[in-house]
Scaffold this motif. Structure first.
Motif, PDB file in Angstrom:
ATOM      1  N   THR A 341       0.852  -1.192   0.000  1.00 15.83           N
ATOM      2  CA  THR A 341       0.000   0.000   0.000  1.00 15.83           C
ATOM      3  C   THR A 341       0.883   1.235   0.000  1.00 15.83           C
ATOM      4  O   THR A 341       1.998   1.211   0.529  1.00 15.83           O
ATOM      5  N   GLN A 346      -3.513   5.213   4.937  1.00 11.57           N
ATOM      6  CA  GLN A 346      -3.192   4.830   6.308  1.00 11.57           C
ATOM      7  C   GLN A 346      -3.978   3.586   6.714  1.00 11.57           C
ATOM      8  O   GLN A 346      -5.188   3.639   6.932  1.00 11.57           O
ATOM      9  N   VAL A 347      -3.273   2.453   6.805  1.00 11.47           N
ATOM     10  CA  VAL A 347      -3.928   1.194   7.139  1.00 11.47           C
ATOM     11  C   VAL A 347      -4.327   1.206   8.617  1.00 11.47           C
ATOM     12  O   VAL A 347      -3.502   1.487   9.496  1.00 11.47           O
ATOM     13  N   ARG A 348      -5.587   0.897   8.889  1.00 12.47           N
ATOM     14  CA  ARG A 348      -6.113   0.899  10.259  1.00 12.47           C
ATOM     15  C   ARG A 348      -6.051  -0.486  10.908  1.00 12.47           C
ATOM     16  O   ARG A 348      -5.677  -0.620  12.063  1.00 12.47           O
ATOM     17  N   ALA A 362      -8.673   1.204   5.871  1.00 11.82           N
ATOM     18  CA  ALA A 362      -7.631   2.222   5.683  1.00 11.82           C
ATOM     19  C   ALA A 362      -8.274   3.566   5.393  1.00 11.82           C
ATOM     20  O   ALA A 362      -9.445   3.647   5.003  1.00 11.82           O
TER      21      ALA A 362
END
Length: 687
Positions: A341, A346-348, A362
């Motif tokens: 990515t 922003q990967v959660r 994300a």
């Protein structure tokens, strides 16, 4: 006469009752198991099944038919629900075998197993109250914790035995310790082997942890509750790991780091993730279950702190590692050592791994949480509308939950392999508010901000008193594209306020630099950003905000920020309601506090800068302190000590103690009247 919003919100547990949750999809995608109460004001959670081919729902377990007294909960289960912020009753959690043919759950401390095809729940005899039961992958055994012991029972024969028994009253096997549950989102303390013949089990010993006493002054005949609380700078519980075989074998799994953040055991590896006490180093190991020997797979470091992300480690079918780590200013999804990515996404969390596909949440825009998949070759968006999404995926079938400002409540949809969408209805009550929320950016730092105006207000017609309604602390957000998060703000707006909600530095969704701006100072950036957002909104709404009447309210970190605001910036904030505020960070727990402020013995000046006590003599604005006396997370000592400091400085203030109330304030009458009392205080304070 229609029911008031405060009453309705309290009765419906903030409109969460009746919403489907806790989804589990069968491996073939043919069935979805889930939890839901039978109406929007029914607090008893039931277990349900949806057939994805026929679209027919079936009630599997109604706790009322099992004649269990829901109020008769063991103390460990009450603590677990407090840590998970669970406000409902009934079957609030469950576990299944791999094939999703059986499920188990605890109800009022009793153990039940249900064959999902027939729907008949059977109570199993146990020697004590049951905590966190989990079926073996093959469904033949169920493990559970009682009296600090980890036990296993054969589902068919009823043969029951202890695999590990506590050596003292401070030891538990199979339970997550306080810090893991409260600060690491790890609610479990044991993991079954995929072969169903062994378990990885945590042993926790709280003997080194300070003993605190949570008293109930309203009932002096009752003894105080004794609690082990690891305050900043003091000892944590000692945790160890063992592989316990059903054959009676016991293999130690040594590790040297302070924290066990999580573990996972699948067909590819037994994995554990550990973290040093300063939280600047996280290590992923694979473990040989036969010997306990571990092999370092990867090490992540950060000069501030390393983030814990739920859902990892995991593996694709070919054994590739699924991981999330920070790189190039963003939280990125990794497959083995390769980020897949971009740093701008922003990967959660990783939500599921289905063979060779990864489902994850994300954010590009911090006010949105979208769903994506990585299919081994490319990134594919799953959610296509604006909003906040979550989901599950198995057997090519997905369950999507959606919330947005454009729609009321939570929408849940099962998406089949052919793209057919099958809704799972929500029974939640409607709040009955005419929402008027505008999301935008404000201030010098372009902060995500929501402006909530009364539905009846004509823009530019008059200036309204302002109510700031933040959380403001790290790792949590209040400004998201979903209605539910703004219901209380809209109700306050209907009473005549312009409500402003802003997410400042430290909040997620904008990358690591923004989040780490609060390192070594939880006070200054948080307060500066609220002032910055207020001024930015005032420029955007010059004829609608009365900056001579600005109040601020909040709970937990938001309560800390509210008190901080009137103490340090009385030129901006004219009244505050501080609910369950942290007032001295030395009184809060190790993991959360030391992540941002370090060890108090090494950096005492950092703690002084973030404490409220030195500012007590500055108070010149009305301040209402509210605290539950049974709060075991932010203990009442925070409010009582600040009140003592204010009294010693001769500063007038108000204190509202809530007898028997924890950090969640789940009691219906308390939750209702607490809103009304805050409104009355704010109106009087602002004149």
């Amino acid at each position: 006469m229609s029911e008031s919003f405060p009453r309705l919100s309290a009765r419906t547990r903030r409109f969460t009752l009746g919403v489907p949750r806790g989804f589990r999809i069968s491996p073939d995608g043919g069935r979805v198991i889930f939890l839901r109460t039978q109406s929007g004001d029914d607090p008893v959670t039931c277990l349900w099944e949806l057939d994805t081919e026929t679209h027919v729902e079936r009630l599997i377990v109604d706790p009322r038919t099992l004649h269990a007294d829901e109020e008769d909960l063991p103390p460990e289960e009450r603590a677990r629900r407090e840590r998970s912020r669970e406000s409902a009753g009934g079957v609030v959690s469950y576990a299944t075998d791999t094939a999703v043919t059986r499920a188990c759950f605890a109800l009022s401390g009793e153990l039940y197993v249900v064959d999902l095809a027939g729907g008949q729940a059977h109570r199993l005899d146990t020697p004590g109250a049951v905590i966190d039961p989990r079926l073996s992958p093959d469904g033949r055994h169920v493990a559970y914790v009682t009296g600090g012991a980890l036990r296993v029972q054969d589902v068919l024969s009823g043969a029951d035995r202890a695999l590990a028994t506590p050596e003292s009253g401070t030891v538990t096997y199979g339970l997550a310790e306080f810090i893991a549950a409260e600060e690491m989102d790890r609610m479990r303390g044991y993991w079954w082997a995929p072969s169903s013949d062994a378990l990885l089990v945590e042993r926790a010993d709280e003997a080194p942890v300070n003993v605190w006493h949570i008293a109930d002054p309203a009932n002096p005949d009752r003894p105080a509750t004794v609690q082990r609380y690891p305050a900043a700078g003091t000892a944590n519980a000692v945790t160890e790991l063992f592989v316990l075989g059903l054959d009676g074998s016991r293999v130690a799994v040594p590790y040297t780091e302070e924290y066990l953040t999580t573990a996972a055991w699948d067909s590819h590896a037994l994995s554990i993730v550990t973290m040093t006490r300063d939280q600047k180093t996280m290590r992923l190991f694979t473990v040989d279950p036969a010997t306990g020997a571990s092999t370092l797979v990867r090490e992540d470091t950060d000069p501030a702190w390393v983030d814990i992300v739920t859902g990892v480690p995991a593996h694709l079918d070919d054994g590739s590692l699924v991981w999330v780590a920070s790189a190039d200013g963003g939280h990125r999804l990794y497959i083995d050592d390769r980020p897949v990515t971009p740093p701008t996404l922003q990967v959660r969390a990783v939500l599921d791994v289905d063979h060779d596909s990864v489902l994850f949440s994300a954010s590009g825009d911090p006010t949105e949480i979208q769903l994506w998949t990585w299919d081994g070759h490319s990134l594919l968006p799953v959610s296509t509308r604006s909003g906040v999404f979550s989901g599950r995926m198995s057997g090519g079938v997905g369950v999507l939950t959606e919330q947005s400002l454009a729609a009321e409540g939570v929408s849940t949809t099962v998406v089949k392999r052919d793209g057919t969408a099958v809704p799972i209805p929500s029974y939640a009550e409607r709040p009955g508010l005419d929402m008027r929320v505008s999301l935008g950016r404000s201030g010098r730092r372009d902060l995500a901000t929501a402006v909530v105006l009364p539905s009846w207000h004509e823009q530019g017609s008059r200036r309204l008193p302002v109510l700031m309604n933040p959380y403001g602390g790290p790792h949590a957000q209040r400004v998201l594209n979903q209605r539910g998060i703004f219901l209380e703000s809209q109700w306050f707006a209907e009473q005549g306020f312009a409500v402003v909600v802003a997410d400042g530095r430290g909040t997620p969704g904008r990358g690591t630099a923004f989040e780490r701006s609060v390192l070594n100072d939880l006070a200054t950036p948080a307060l500066e950003d609220q002032v910055d957002a207020l001024q930015g909104v005032a420029e955007q709404y010059p004829d609608d905000l009365d900056l001579t009447k600005v109040a601020i309210r909040g709970w937990s970190f938001g309560g800390y920020l509210a008190a901080l605001a009137v103490l340090r910036r009385p030129d901006v904030f004219h009244a505050a309601v501080a609910g369950a505020p942290v007032t001295d960070w030395r009184l809060y727990d190790t993991c959360y506090t030391e992540r941002y402020l370090g060890h108090p013995d090494q950096q005492p000046e950092v703690y002084e800068k973030s404490s409220l006590f030195a500012d007590a003599g500055k108070l010149e604005r009305p301040l209402l302190l509210v605290h539950g006396l049974a709060d075991d997370n932010v203990v009442a000592a925070h409010t009582l000590r600040l009140s003592s400091a204010l009294l010693a400085a001769g500063r007038r203030h108000s204190v509202l103690p809530l007898s028997g109330v924890t950090h969640m304030t789940p009691q219906e009458v308390v939750a209702e009247n607490l809103l009304l009392l805050q409104l009355d205080f704010l109106k009087q304070a602002l004149g």
